[in-house]
Design an enzyme around this catalytic site. Structure first.
Site, PDB file in Angstrom:
ATOM      1  N   ASP A  25       2.940  -6.010   4.591  1.00 22.13           N
ATOM      2  CA  ASP A  25       3.725  -5.996   3.353  1.00 22.13           C
ATOM      3  C   ASP A  25       4.809  -7.066   3.357  1.00 22.13           C
ATOM      4  O   ASP A  25       5.373  -7.382   4.406  1.00 22.13           O
ATOM      5  CB  ASP A  25       4.351  -4.593   3.197  1.00 22.13           C
ATOM      6  CG  ASP A  25       4.837  -4.341   1.783  1.00 22.13           C
ATOM      7  OD1 ASP A  25       4.462  -5.115   0.881  1.00 22.13           O
ATOM      8  OD2 ASP A  25       5.596  -3.386   1.583  1.00 22.13           O
ATOM      9  N   THR A  80      -6.351   0.170  -3.855  1.00 21.41           N
ATOM     10  CA  THR A  80      -6.918   0.502  -5.170  1.00 21.41           C
ATOM     11  C   THR A  80      -5.865   0.279  -6.268  1.00 21.41           C
ATOM     12  O   THR A  80      -6.209   0.067  -7.414  1.00 21.41           O
ATOM     13  CB  THR A  80      -7.399   1.974  -5.191  1.00 21.41           C
ATOM     14  OG1 THR A  80      -6.401   2.782  -4.557  1.00 21.41           O
ATOM     15  CG2 THR A  80      -8.706   2.153  -4.463  1.00 21.41           C
ATOM     16  N   ASN A  98      -3.713  -2.249  -6.251  1.00 22.40           N
ATOM     17  CA  ASN A  98      -3.412  -3.685  -6.410  1.00 22.40           C
ATOM     18  C   ASN A  98      -4.053  -4.318  -7.658  1.00 22.40           C
ATOM     19  O   ASN A  98      -3.654  -5.391  -8.094  1.00 22.40           O
ATOM     20  CB  ASN A  98      -3.823  -4.489  -5.167  1.00 22.40           C
ATOM     21  CG  ASN A  98      -2.869  -4.310  -3.996  1.00 22.40           C
ATOM     22  OD1 ASN A  98      -3.237  -4.482  -2.839  1.00 22.40           O
ATOM     23  ND2 ASN A  98      -1.620  -3.955  -4.285  1.00 22.40           N
ATOM     24  N   SER A 112       1.691   4.606   1.514  1.00 17.89           N
ATOM     25  CA  SER A 112       1.040   3.936   0.383  1.00 17.89           C
ATOM     26  C   SER A 112      -0.476   4.138   0.322  1.00 17.89           C
ATOM     27  O   SER A 112      -1.227   3.162   0.173  1.00 17.89           O
ATOM     28  CB  SER A 112       1.367   2.437   0.397  1.00 17.89           C
ATOM     29  OG  SER A 112       2.734   2.234   0.269  1.00 17.89           O
TER      30      SER A 112
HETATM   31  C1  FPP Z   1       1.340  -7.230   0.487  1.00 19.46           C
HETATM   32  O1  FPP Z   1       2.381  -8.059   0.117  1.00 19.46           O
HETATM   33  C2  FPP Z   1       0.148  -7.990   0.752  1.00 19.46           C
HETATM   34  C3  FPP Z   1      -1.018  -7.929   0.041  1.00 19.46           C
HETATM   35  C4  FPP Z   1      -1.213  -7.045  -1.121  1.00 19.46           C
HETATM   36  C5  FPP Z   1      -2.158  -8.771   0.380  1.00 19.46           C
HETATM   37  C6  FPP Z   1      -2.375  -8.944   1.840  1.00 19.46           C
HETATM   38  C7  FPP Z   1      -3.425  -9.919   2.034  1.00 19.46           C
HETATM   39  C8  FPP Z   1      -3.409 -10.883   2.972  1.00 19.46           C
HETATM   40  C9  FPP Z   1      -2.356 -11.090   3.985  1.00 19.46           C
HETATM   41  C10 FPP Z   1      -4.565 -11.764   3.021  1.00 19.46           C
HETATM   42  C11 FPP Z   1      -5.547 -11.164   3.968  1.00 19.46           C
HETATM   43  C12 FPP Z   1      -6.849 -11.779   3.790  1.00 19.46           C
HETATM   44  C13 FPP Z   1      -7.961 -11.253   4.332  1.00 19.46           C
HETATM   45  C14 FPP Z   1      -9.274 -11.843   4.105  1.00 19.46           C
HETATM   46  C15 FPP Z   1      -7.907 -10.042   5.152  1.00 19.46           C
HETATM   47  P1  FPP Z   1       2.971  -7.916  -1.345  1.00 19.46           P
HETATM   48  O2  FPP Z   1       2.292  -8.921  -2.217  1.00 19.46           O
HETATM   49  O3  FPP Z   1       2.850  -6.505  -1.784  1.00 19.46           O
HETATM   50  O4  FPP Z   1       4.450  -8.315  -1.094  1.00 19.46           O
HETATM   51  P2  FPP Z   1       5.738  -7.750  -1.844  1.00 19.46           P
HETATM   52  O5  FPP Z   1       5.808  -6.289  -1.519  1.00 19.46           O
HETATM   53  O6  FPP Z   1       6.836  -8.530  -1.244  1.00 19.46           O
HETATM   54  O7  FPP Z   1       5.540  -8.024  -3.305  1.00 19.46           O
END
Ligand code: FPP
Length: 267
Positions: A32, A78, A80, A208
């Site tokens: 996260d 789910t 996202n 979550s």
């Molecule tokens: C959470 O940060 C992260 C995600 C929803 C995506 C995670 C995906 C990757 C690191 C890429 C992985 C790729 C593969 C192929 C496994 P956020 O966007 O919710 O951050 P925030 O809470 O600061 O908004």
């Protein structure tokens, strides 16, 4: 001394504090903080996701080197899908790129890759890439990387309940035969030991909807570091913290010569 050498030395110092007999076999991670990391730097959120991939590669290597056997990461929940279409499309494309660019190396490292979740809403070409990656690596047995994509813990539990209800109404099983073992055998993680350790980055203290069944007795480690800044050093810190825990699984610590009356109740 170069920056790389300083990091190497810091990680080596920390590695020495790790009890190799007590390394968790299965670590689960909620990666996260990608968006916040980028926003803080005045960059588009996509930069955070890109950096997040390189961190995942570092942690995959670190956990394998340490002797862990399974790493399960939450890549797309789910929930996202409710993000702006541009970000969802970016993430879907990132999965494509990662699979295209990294699968050979993953295979050479004898890592098995498995996607966990309902893949049906993903584009056809991505589903094909996932299928090819899983087929290519299916006999690898040095390490398992589970990528949770369009995954939700409640949805998984409902799916298992439905499967068992169908089996029961067709007479394949008796309702009285439903137990934890049978439930486990229908989970998307069937055959995989539950995670001993859950790491969540960015300081959020929530599960979550991640692996709700499987995390029942996992130790939880919250790191304040945003995922794009997480690294091997932070991972080793989480392992050391985990090793300091007293895992009782709802029982009590068994001390020699300690009678029931002497011991403290614990949860
Ligand atoms: C959470 O940060 C992260 C995600 C929803 C995506 C995670 C995906 C990757 C690191 C890429 C992985 C790729 C593969 C192929 C496994 P956020 O966007 O919710 O951050 P925030 O809470 O600061 O908004």
């Amino acid at each position: 001394m170069s920056f790389g050498k300083i990091i190497y030395r810091k990680n080596t110092e920390l590695s020495k504090r790790i009890d190799m007999q007590k390394v968790p076999e299965h670590v689960a991670i909620i990666m996260d903080g990608n968006g916040r990391w980028a926003t803080k730097k005045g960059l588009p959120r996509s930069f955070g996701h890109n950096k997040g991939v390189s961190v995942l590669k570092e942690i995959l290597k670190a956990s394998k080197n340490l002797g862990c056997k399974v790493l399960t990461v939450y890549a797309f929940s789910t929930e996202n899908w409710t993000r702006p279409t541009k970000e969802v499309d970016f993430l879907i494309n990132l999965f494509r790129e990662v699979l295209r660019n990294e699968i050979e190396e993953i295979h050479q490292e004898l890592i098995k890759i498995k996607f966990i979740g309902d893949l049906s809403p993903f584009p056809k070409d991505l589903k094909q890439l996932i299928y090819n990656s899983e087929s290519l690596t299916k006999n690898n047995n040095s390490f398992l990387l589970n990528i949770c994509a369009n995954y939700g813990g409640r949805q998984e539990i409902v799916k298992v309940a439905k499967e068992l209800a169908i089996k029961s109404s067709s007479g394949e099983i008796k309702p009285s035969e439903v137990n934890e073992e049978l439930f486990n055998s229908e989970l998307l993680t069937r055959g995989i030991k539950d995670p001993e350790l859950l790491i969540r980055t960015s300081g959020e203290k929530r599960i979550s909807n991640f692996l709700l069944w499987q995390l029942a007795y996992s130790e939880i480690y919250i790191s304040d570091v945003l995922w794009p800044d997480f690294n091997e050093f932070e991972f080793l810190k989480a392992i050391i913290d985990y090793q300091s825990r007293n895992r009782r699984f709802g029982g009590i610590e068994s001390l020699p010569n300690e009678s029931f009356e002497d011991s403290q109740y614990s949860s």
